[in-house]
Design a protein around this motif. Structure first.
Motif, PDB file in Angstrom:
ATOM      1  N   GLN A   1       0.827  -1.205   0.000  1.00 35.86           N
ATOM      2  CA  GLN A   1       0.000   0.000   0.000  1.00 35.86           C
ATOM      3  C   GLN A   1       0.863   1.257   0.000  1.00 35.86           C
ATOM      4  O   GLN A   1       0.563   2.233  -0.702  1.00 35.86           O
ATOM      5  CB  GLN A   1      -0.922  -0.007   1.227  1.00 35.86           C
ATOM      6  CG  GLN A   1      -1.825   1.216   1.333  1.00 35.86           C
ATOM      7  CD  GLN A   1      -2.754   1.349   0.155  1.00 35.86           C
ATOM      8  OE1 GLN A   1      -3.585   0.485  -0.101  1.00 35.86           O
ATOM      9  NE2 GLN A   1      -2.621   2.435  -0.597  1.00 35.86           N
ATOM     10  N   ARG A   2       1.940   1.256   0.755  1.00 32.58           N
ATOM     11  CA  ARG A   2       2.830   2.417   0.764  1.00 32.58           C
ATOM     12  C   ARG A   2       3.469   2.627  -0.609  1.00 32.58           C
ATOM     13  O   ARG A   2       3.579   3.758  -1.091  1.00 32.58           O
ATOM     14  CB  ARG A   2       3.921   2.233   1.830  1.00 32.58           C
ATOM     15  CG  ARG A   2       3.389   2.176   3.252  1.00 32.58           C
ATOM     16  CD  ARG A   2       4.509   2.360   4.264  1.00 32.58           C
ATOM     17  NE  ARG A   2       5.553   1.361   4.140  1.00 32.58           N
ATOM     18  CZ  ARG A   2       5.558   0.189   4.764  1.00 32.58           C
ATOM     19  NH1 ARG A   2       4.544  -0.144   5.557  1.00 32.58           N
ATOM     20  NH2 ARG A   2       6.563  -0.662   4.611  1.00 32.58           N
ATOM     21  N   ARG A   3       3.868   1.529  -1.237  1.00 31.97           N
ATOM     22  CA  ARG A   3       4.468   1.640  -2.570  1.00 31.97           C
ATOM     23  C   ARG A   3       3.457   2.160  -3.585  1.00 31.97           C
ATOM     24  O   ARG A   3       3.777   3.028  -4.411  1.00 31.97           O
ATOM     25  CB  ARG A   3       4.990   0.273  -2.997  1.00 31.97           C
ATOM     26  CG  ARG A   3       5.685   0.252  -4.352  1.00 31.97           C
ATOM     27  CD  ARG A   3       5.738  -1.153  -4.888  1.00 31.97           C
ATOM     28  NE  ARG A   3       4.394  -1.689  -5.094  1.00 31.97           N
ATOM     29  CZ  ARG A   3       4.138  -2.974  -5.342  1.00 31.97           C
ATOM     30  NH1 ARG A   3       5.119  -3.848  -5.386  1.00 31.97           N
ATOM     31  NH2 ARG A   3       2.888  -3.384  -5.520  1.00 31.97           N
ATOM     32  N   ASP A   4       2.224   1.652  -3.540  1.00 33.52           N
ATOM     33  CA  ASP A   4       1.204   2.094  -4.493  1.00 33.52           C
ATOM     34  C   ASP A   4       0.846   3.563  -4.280  1.00 33.52           C
ATOM     35  O   ASP A   4       0.596   4.295  -5.251  1.00 33.52           O
ATOM     36  CB  ASP A   4      -0.048   1.221  -4.360  1.00 33.52           C
ATOM     37  CG  ASP A   4       0.202  -0.216  -4.792  1.00 33.52           C
ATOM     38  OD1 ASP A   4       1.223  -0.451  -5.469  1.00 33.52           O
ATOM     39  OD2 ASP A   4      -0.609  -1.097  -4.440  1.00 33.52           O
ATOM     40  N   SER A   5       0.818   4.007  -3.031  1.00 35.32           N
ATOM     41  CA  SER A   5       0.527   5.419  -2.762  1.00 35.32           C
ATOM     42  C   SER A   5       1.637   6.308  -3.314  1.00 35.32           C
ATOM     43  O   SER A   5       1.372   7.366  -3.907  1.00 35.32           O
ATOM     44  CB  SER A   5       0.361   5.640  -1.259  1.00 35.32           C
ATOM     45  OG  SER A   5      -0.735   4.904  -0.755  1.00 35.32           O
ATOM     46  N   LEU A   6       2.878   5.890  -3.138  1.00 33.00           N
ATOM     47  CA  LEU A   6       3.995   6.656  -3.697  1.00 33.00           C
ATOM     48  C   LEU A   6       3.951   6.668  -5.223  1.00 33.00           C
ATOM     49  O   LEU A   6       4.250   7.690  -5.858  1.00 33.00           O
ATOM     50  CB  LEU A   6       5.316   6.056  -3.212  1.00 33.00           C
ATOM     51  CG  LEU A   6       5.644   6.237  -1.727  1.00 33.00           C
ATOM     52  CD1 LEU A   6       6.857   5.397  -1.350  1.00 33.00           C
ATOM     53  CD2 LEU A   6       5.900   7.697  -1.396  1.00 33.00           C
ATOM     54  N   ALA A   7       3.576   5.533  -5.814  1.00 36.43           N
ATOM     55  CA  ALA A   7       3.482   5.471  -7.275  1.00 36.43           C
ATOM     56  C   ALA A   7       2.392   6.406  -7.794  1.00 36.43           C
ATOM     57  O   ALA A   7       2.564   7.067  -8.830  1.00 36.43           O
ATOM     58  CB  ALA A   7       3.212   4.032  -7.714  1.00 36.43           C
ATOM     59  N   TYR A   8       1.269   6.476  -7.088  1.00 41.53           N
ATOM     60  CA  TYR A   8       0.196   7.386  -7.508  1.00 41.53           C
ATOM     61  C   TYR A   8       0.663   8.838  -7.435  1.00 41.53           C
ATOM     62  O   TYR A   8       0.444   9.624  -8.369  1.00 41.53           O
ATOM     63  CB  TYR A   8      -1.033   7.176  -6.622  1.00 41.53           C
ATOM     64  CG  TYR A   8      -2.147   8.160  -6.900  1.00 41.53           C
ATOM     65  CD1 TYR A   8      -3.040   7.950  -7.941  1.00 41.53           C
ATOM     66  CD2 TYR A   8      -2.289   9.308  -6.122  1.00 41.53           C
ATOM     67  CE1 TYR A   8      -4.057   8.857  -8.204  1.00 41.53           C
ATOM     68  CE2 TYR A   8      -3.300  10.221  -6.379  1.00 41.53           C
ATOM     69  CZ  TYR A   8      -4.182   9.989  -7.419  1.00 41.53           C
ATOM     70  OH  TYR A   8      -5.184  10.895  -7.679  1.00 41.53           O
ATOM     71  N   LEU A   9       1.320   9.206  -6.342  1.00 43.07           N
ATOM     72  CA  LEU A   9       1.804  10.580  -6.204  1.00 43.07           C
ATOM     73  C   LEU A   9       2.848  10.905  -7.267  1.00 43.07           C
ATOM     74  O   LEU A   9       2.870  12.018  -7.813  1.00 43.07           O
ATOM     75  CB  LEU A   9       2.388  10.775  -4.806  1.00 43.07           C
ATOM     76  CG  LEU A   9       1.394  10.704  -3.640  1.00 43.07           C
ATOM     77  CD1 LEU A   9       2.137  10.678  -2.312  1.00 43.07           C
ATOM     78  CD2 LEU A   9       0.426  11.869  -3.678  1.00 43.07           C
ATOM     79  N   THR A  10       3.710   9.935  -7.576  1.00 41.10           N
ATOM     80  CA  THR A  10       4.723  10.159  -8.606  1.00 41.10           C
ATOM     81  C   THR A  10       4.082  10.401  -9.969  1.00 41.10           C
ATOM     82  O   THR A  10       4.496  11.291 -10.722  1.00 41.10           O
ATOM     83  CB  THR A  10       5.672   8.953  -8.676  1.00 41.10           C
ATOM     84  OG1 THR A  10       6.228   8.709  -7.384  1.00 41.10           O
ATOM     85  CG2 THR A  10       6.791   9.210  -9.664  1.00 41.10           C
ATOM     86  N   THR A  11       3.052   9.625 -10.287  1.00 42.12           N
ATOM     87  CA  THR A  11       2.370   9.787 -11.571  1.00 42.12           C
ATOM     88  C   THR A  11       1.680  11.144 -11.664  1.00 42.12           C
ATOM     89  O   THR A  11       1.743  11.823 -12.697  1.00 42.12           O
ATOM     90  CB  THR A  11       1.346   8.656 -11.759  1.00 42.12           C
ATOM     91  OG1 THR A  11       2.011   7.390 -11.660  1.00 42.12           O
ATOM     92  CG2 THR A  11       0.671   8.763 -13.112  1.00 42.12           C
TER      93      THR A  11
END
Length: 339
Positions: A74-84
């Motif tokens: 979940q932490r990785r996916d949240s960071l990926a969303y913010l990066t996008t």
């Protein structure tokens, strides 16, 4: 006798199989629930059924709150969303969430135990504008030093990668922020096991984890130290200045009177802050950094390089590059020998 026979009959009744007869419905179970009723509406608590989607700002704020989630996925996916979102954001417009909110929320993930989370965190801060990174260098460098002394080899290696990126993006801010020069130098000396004692004697200290036995990590540390010394000691290349020619008469020496490009240009004076010690001091002048380096670390690093280059190989090449960076940075330093 009658009571005993009755009890046996009741016990057998629990294990008797009901005989099904043709044409008769099956008996309902004891825990059967009647669901044949119908309703016109269902009321759901704590759930909003709306046709309007949340804004990007609200979604980014929600994803930032999920960085505290216990699941590394979940932490990785949240960071990926913010990066996008940040990468695809139109340039020139304000970010959905300011960097003053994003950086403090993600910088602690430098010490995250998951490698995928750390790599995604690095991609996120790399997508931020360079000006925002420069204004948050002190806090990022603080967490980077903590990661450099971590017991995990992977986290220590990742912290060196982050420091190299910070030096390439905001090298001047890294070496001139409060504690950026002295504390980072002492951190490198502790990692490499190089320590100068009283009387200019060189000795080896115990390193963190397996830093002394892992040659690859030591090579990485020496290369990063060379980049750090290059940013703090080597004179920067000449930049284009405003020429005061006949076309600007009666203005002369205009380059000395323009506004500073640095925000809070007088922060090094510490006019309104608490008293700093030598480690937490800001060394914005190259001459001051040379003086502190000569007093605290030059002898220890020179002796450590001498020991490292004896073995040759990658360690020897890293020592040679470190010696080159130190010589280029201290070539014009005027040493004053006290008799």
């Amino acid at each position: 006798m009658g009571s005993s026979a009755k009890k046996k009959k009741e016990k057998k009744k629990d294990f008797q199989k009901a005989k099904l007869k043709v044409g008769k419905t099956k008996a309902k179970a004891a825990n059967h629930t009647d669901t044949s009723f119908k309703v016109k509406a269902i009321a759901l608590k704590q759930q909003s059924l709306s046709t309007h989607a949340p804004t990007v700002e609200a979604q980014c704020a929600h994803q930032l709150s999920l960085l505290n989630h216990k699941s590394d996925i979940q932490r990785r996916d949240s960071l990926a969303y913010l990066t996008t979102v940040i990468s695809t954001h139109p340039p020139g417009l304000p970010l959905p969430q300011p960097a003053s909110v994003i950086v403090p929320a993600v910088q602690r993930l430098l010490l995250d135990g998951s490698n995928s989370v750390r790599q995604q965190m690095l991609k996120l801060i790399q997508s931020l504008p360079k000006a925002d990174i420069a204004s948050h260098t002190d806090s990022l460098l603080l967490h980077t030093r903590a990661a450099m002394t971590h017991l995990s080899t992977d986290i220590r290696t990742f912290a060196l990668e982050v420091l190299e990126w910070l030096l390439s993006v905001a090298g001047d801010e890294v070496v001139s922020c409060a504690g950026g020069w002295v504390k980072t130098l002492k951190c490198f000396l502790s990692l490499l096991g190089w320590q100068a004692e009283v009387g200019s004697k060189w000795s080896a200290m115990r390193t963190y984890g397996r830093g002394a036995s892992d040659a690859k990590v030591q090579v990485k540390q020496m290369n990063t130290l060379a980049a750090f010394l290059g940013a703090g000691l080597i004179r920067p290349t000449a930049t284009t200045v405003i020429e005061a020619g006949t076309g600007t008469f009666p203005l002369w020496q205009t380059e000395h009177h323009v506004l500073s490009e640095r925000s809070n240009a007088f922060a090094h004076l510490n006019l309104f802050g608490s008293t700093r010690d030598e480690e937490a001091e800001m060394y914005e002048d190259r001459e001051d950094r040379q003086r502190v380096f000569h007093e605290l670390a030059e002898g220890a690093i020179a002796a450590g390089i001498e020991q490292s280059t004896k073995g040759g190989g990658e360690l020897g090449r890293a020592g040679a590059s470190l010696r080159k960076a130190m010589k280029e940075g201290m070539v014009d330093f005027h040493r004053v020998d006290v008799l």
